[in-house]
Design a protein around this motif. Structure first.
Motif, mmCIF file in Angstrom:
data_model
loop_
_atom_site.group_PDB
_atom_site.id
_atom_site.type_symbol
_atom_site.label_atom_id
_atom_site.label_comp_id
_atom_site.label_asym_id
_atom_site.label_seq_id
_atom_site.Cartn_x
_atom_site.Cartn_y
_atom_site.Cartn_z
ATOM 1 N N ILE A 74 0.841 -1.200 0.000
ATOM 2 C CA ILE A 74 0.000 0.000 0.000
ATOM 3 C C ILE A 74 0.876 1.250 0.000
ATOM 4 O O ILE A 74 0.657 2.182 -0.790
ATOM 5 C CB ILE A 74 -0.941 -0.013 1.222
ATOM 6 C CG1 ILE A 74 -1.908 -1.193 1.126
ATOM 7 C CG2 ILE A 74 -1.713 1.298 1.321
ATOM 8 C CD1 ILE A 74 -2.744 -1.403 2.368
ATOM 9 N N THR A 75 1.884 1.271 0.874
ATOM 10 C CA THR A 75 2.814 2.396 0.924
ATOM 11 C C THR A 75 3.591 2.524 -0.379
ATOM 12 O O THR A 75 3.876 3.638 -0.836
ATOM 13 C CB THR A 75 3.782 2.232 2.112
ATOM 14 O OG1 THR A 75 3.062 2.306 3.330
ATOM 15 C CG2 THR A 75 4.854 3.318 2.112
ATOM 16 N N LEU A 76 3.945 1.392 -0.985
ATOM 17 C CA LEU A 76 4.686 1.416 -2.251
ATOM 18 C C LEU A 76 3.884 2.106 -3.344
ATOM 19 O O LEU A 76 4.421 2.892 -4.124
ATOM 20 C CB LEU A 76 5.041 -0.012 -2.673
ATOM 21 C CG LEU A 76 5.830 -0.156 -3.979
ATOM 22 C CD1 LEU A 76 7.191 0.522 -3.856
ATOM 23 C CD2 LEU A 76 6.014 -1.636 -4.323
ATOM 24 N N GLN A 77 2.587 1.815 -3.406
ATOM 25 C CA GLN A 77 1.731 2.470 -4.403
ATOM 26 C C GLN A 77 1.673 3.976 -4.162
ATOM 27 O O GLN A 77 1.796 4.777 -5.098
ATOM 28 C CB GLN A 77 0.324 1.886 -4.344
ATOM 29 C CG GLN A 77 0.234 0.423 -4.750
ATOM 30 C CD GLN A 77 -1.165 -0.121 -4.574
ATOM 31 O OE1 GLN A 77 -2.112 0.306 -5.233
ATOM 32 N NE2 GLN A 77 -1.321 -1.075 -3.668
ATOM 33 N N LEU A 78 1.493 4.366 -2.903
ATOM 34 C CA LEU A 78 1.445 5.788 -2.575
ATOM 35 C C LEU A 78 2.782 6.463 -2.870
ATOM 36 O O LEU A 78 2.826 7.561 -3.435
ATOM 37 C CB LEU A 78 1.081 5.961 -1.097
ATOM 38 C CG LEU A 78 1.082 7.400 -0.554
ATOM 39 C CD1 LEU A 78 0.094 8.263 -1.322
ATOM 40 C CD2 LEU A 78 0.750 7.409 0.936
ATOM 41 N N SER A 88 -1.238 11.494 -3.061
ATOM 42 C CA SER A 88 0.018 11.639 -3.808
ATOM 43 C C SER A 88 0.386 13.101 -4.006
ATOM 44 O O SER A 88 1.554 13.489 -3.889
ATOM 45 C CB SER A 88 -0.097 10.942 -5.170
ATOM 46 O OG SER A 88 -0.342 9.567 -5.016
ATOM 47 N N ILE A 89 -0.620 13.926 -4.306
ATOM 48 C CA ILE A 89 -0.358 15.356 -4.477
ATOM 49 C C ILE A 89 0.048 15.977 -3.141
ATOM 50 O O ILE A 89 0.998 16.766 -3.069
ATOM 51 C CB ILE A 89 -1.608 16.066 -5.039
ATOM 52 C CG1 ILE A 89 -1.917 15.541 -6.450
ATOM 53 C CG2 ILE A 89 -1.403 17.576 -5.074
ATOM 54 C CD1 ILE A 89 -3.208 16.082 -7.030
ATOM 55 N N ALA A 90 -0.671 15.610 -2.080
ATOM 56 C CA ALA A 90 -0.362 16.160 -0.757
ATOM 57 C C ALA A 90 1.041 15.776 -0.308
ATOM 58 O O ALA A 90 1.779 16.594 0.250
ATOM 59 C CB ALA A 90 -1.402 15.671 0.258
ATOM 60 N N LEU A 143 -13.094 13.788 -6.135
ATOM 61 C CA LEU A 143 -12.196 12.702 -5.752
ATOM 62 C C LEU A 143 -12.503 12.229 -4.338
ATOM 63 O O LEU A 143 -12.951 13.017 -3.491
ATOM 64 C CB LEU A 143 -10.735 13.171 -5.828
ATOM 65 C CG LEU A 143 -10.226 13.566 -7.221
ATOM 66 C CD1 LEU A 143 -8.887 14.283 -7.096
ATOM 67 C CD2 LEU A 143 -10.091 12.347 -8.120
ATOM 68 N N PRO A 144 -12.272 10.936 -4.055
ATOM 69 C CA PRO A 144 -12.491 10.413 -2.694
ATOM 70 C C PRO A 144 -11.462 10.976 -1.719
ATOM 71 O O PRO A 144 -10.329 11.267 -2.098
ATOM 72 C CB PRO A 144 -12.334 8.898 -2.869
ATOM 73 C CG PRO A 144 -11.473 8.739 -4.089
ATOM 74 C CD PRO A 144 -11.841 9.881 -4.999
ATOM 75 N N ILE A 145 -11.880 11.118 -0.475
ATOM 76 C CA ILE A 145 -11.003 11.738 0.520
ATOM 77 C C ILE A 145 -10.440 10.737 1.524
ATOM 78 O O ILE A 145 -9.670 11.123 2.411
ATOM 79 C CB ILE A 145 -11.744 12.851 1.288
ATOM 80 C CG1 ILE A 145 -12.948 12.285 2.039
ATOM 81 C CG2 ILE A 145 -12.158 13.957 0.335
ATOM 82 C CD1 ILE A 145 -13.642 13.297 2.918
ATOM 83 N N ILE A 189 -7.762 5.715 -8.065
ATOM 84 C CA ILE A 189 -8.241 7.092 -7.924
ATOM 85 C C ILE A 189 -8.104 7.602 -6.495
ATOM 86 O O ILE A 189 -7.982 8.804 -6.253
ATOM 87 C CB ILE A 189 -9.710 7.195 -8.412
ATOM 88 C CG1 ILE A 189 -10.092 8.664 -8.612
ATOM 89 C CG2 ILE A 189 -10.651 6.519 -7.427
ATOM 90 C CD1 ILE A 189 -11.462 8.856 -9.226
ATOM 91 N N TYR A 190 -8.084 6.674 -5.535
ATOM 92 C CA TYR A 190 -7.970 7.056 -4.132
ATOM 93 C C TYR A 190 -6.579 7.593 -3.794
ATOM 94 O O TYR A 190 -6.400 8.208 -2.736
ATOM 95 C CB TYR A 190 -8.282 5.856 -3.232
ATOM 96 C CG TYR A 190 -9.755 5.548 -3.113
ATOM 97 C CD1 TYR A 190 -10.502 5.985 -2.020
ATOM 98 C CD2 TYR A 190 -10.403 4.821 -4.096
ATOM 99 C CE1 TYR A 190 -11.846 5.694 -1.910
ATOM 100 C CE2 TYR A 190 -11.760 4.535 -3.996
ATOM 101 C CZ TYR A 190 -12.477 4.973 -2.901
ATOM 102 O OH TYR A 190 -13.809 4.695 -2.799
#
Length: 310
Positions: free
Chosen positions: A97-101, A177-179, A162-164, A171-172
């Protein structure tokens, strides 16, 4: 090249061994009794001692470390005190999960940071340069959790685009990723601009321009390639931070990554899970730095020649 890589690998192994000692000792000086916390102070002293014995917490410190070290080599980091799940299974699930983020944040930061840094260097002293560098200062100064909350309010609550929270589909990861990547993108932009300006002032750049080489070729093939060392160093450090999990971002967006695991295990005084998470973060940093060191030899052959003579 081979000697250079072997030297770096040897140094990495020594660092990993030292890290295992530090992580183990740090976890044993934390305040609070994990057994008392796990039993919620409802058990009598005899039961507490029995549980302590079953967990191996009554063994000498050296024996506990030896068991911990042997477990690492066997891929067994113990079992969580609270979830009763193997630590390795929890870390593996959280790692992906962290790797994707981290991957999404890293790509965002590199694309935005390098592009803005290049444009600022090319248009040095002009309005575009001033605007981009001002934005980079804002990006570096703004706390990640503040950026995350602003993005949630605007794109999640007001615009409903977008989901929060959560992580059930790609999409989540857009808002997290931007933040997470905004601050790193700003740092990359500034170091790219500085490094590019140092290179652009060199004689071989002026020679290439005098020969009539296209400006785009001068910038990307000659200038950018020779400006990569400080940029790659920064990218490696930032990737290590991202792979270590962002506790604030993962908490704000309810993402069960490594950062979230660290916070939960620390609050619960879950020693096996906390040791495993701390060890993972440290190993991630060390391995990323190893890759950065090796990449230096490919970017600048002078480095491996110099190291090979030592």
């Amino acid at each position: 090249m081979g000697k250079y890589i072997l030297k770096r690998l040897g140094q990495t192994l020594l660092v990993l061994f030292a890290i295992s000692i530090i992580v183990f000792l740090l976890m044993n000086v934390l305040p609070g009794d994990p057994v008392a916390l796990m039993l919620e102070k409802r058990a009598d002293p005899a039961t507490v001692e029995q549980v302590r014995h079953s967990l191996g917490l009554d063994k000498p410190l050296f024996q506990q470390y030896w068991d911990f070290l042997v477990g690492i080599f066997h891929g067994d980091l113990g079992t969580s005190y609270f979830t009763k799940e193997p630590v390795m299974a929890t870390l593996t699930r959280s790692f992906f999960i962290t790797l994707q983020l981290a991957a999404c944040s890293f790509v965002f930061a590199v694309i935005i940071g390098v592009t803005c840094g290049m444009l600022a260097a090319i248009y040095r002293g002009k309005a575009l340069d001033s605007t981009l560098m001002t934005l980079s200062i804002v990006g570096i100064s703004a706390p990640s959790f503040w950026v995350a909350i602003i993005l949630q309010i605007i794109f999640g609550l007001q615009l409903d685009l977008l989901p929060i929270s959560g992580f059930s589909s790609p999409i989540y990861f857009i808002l997290p990723s931007i933040a997470l990547g905004t601050r790193y993108a700003a740092s990359i932009a500034r170091i790219t601009r500085t490094s590019m300006l140092d290179v652009i002032g060199q004689d071989y750049i002026r020679t290439a321009r005098a020969k009539g080489v296209k400006e785009s070729v001068v910038m990307w093939k000659h200038a950018f390639k020779n400006a990569l060392i400080p940029i790659v160093t920064l990218l490696g450090t930032q990737l290590g931070y991202m792979l270590g999990g962002s506790m604030l971002i993962e908490k704000v967006f309810t993402i069960p990554g490594i950062g979230n695991v660290l916070v939960t295990s620390l609050n619960n005084r879950d020693l096996p899970l906390l040791r495993g998470a701390m060890l993972y973060v440290a190993v991630a940093f060390v391995l990323v730095n190893l890759l950065v060191d090796i990449s230096y030899a490919f970017i600048d052959p002078r480095i491996r020649v110099t190291e090979g003579k030592k």
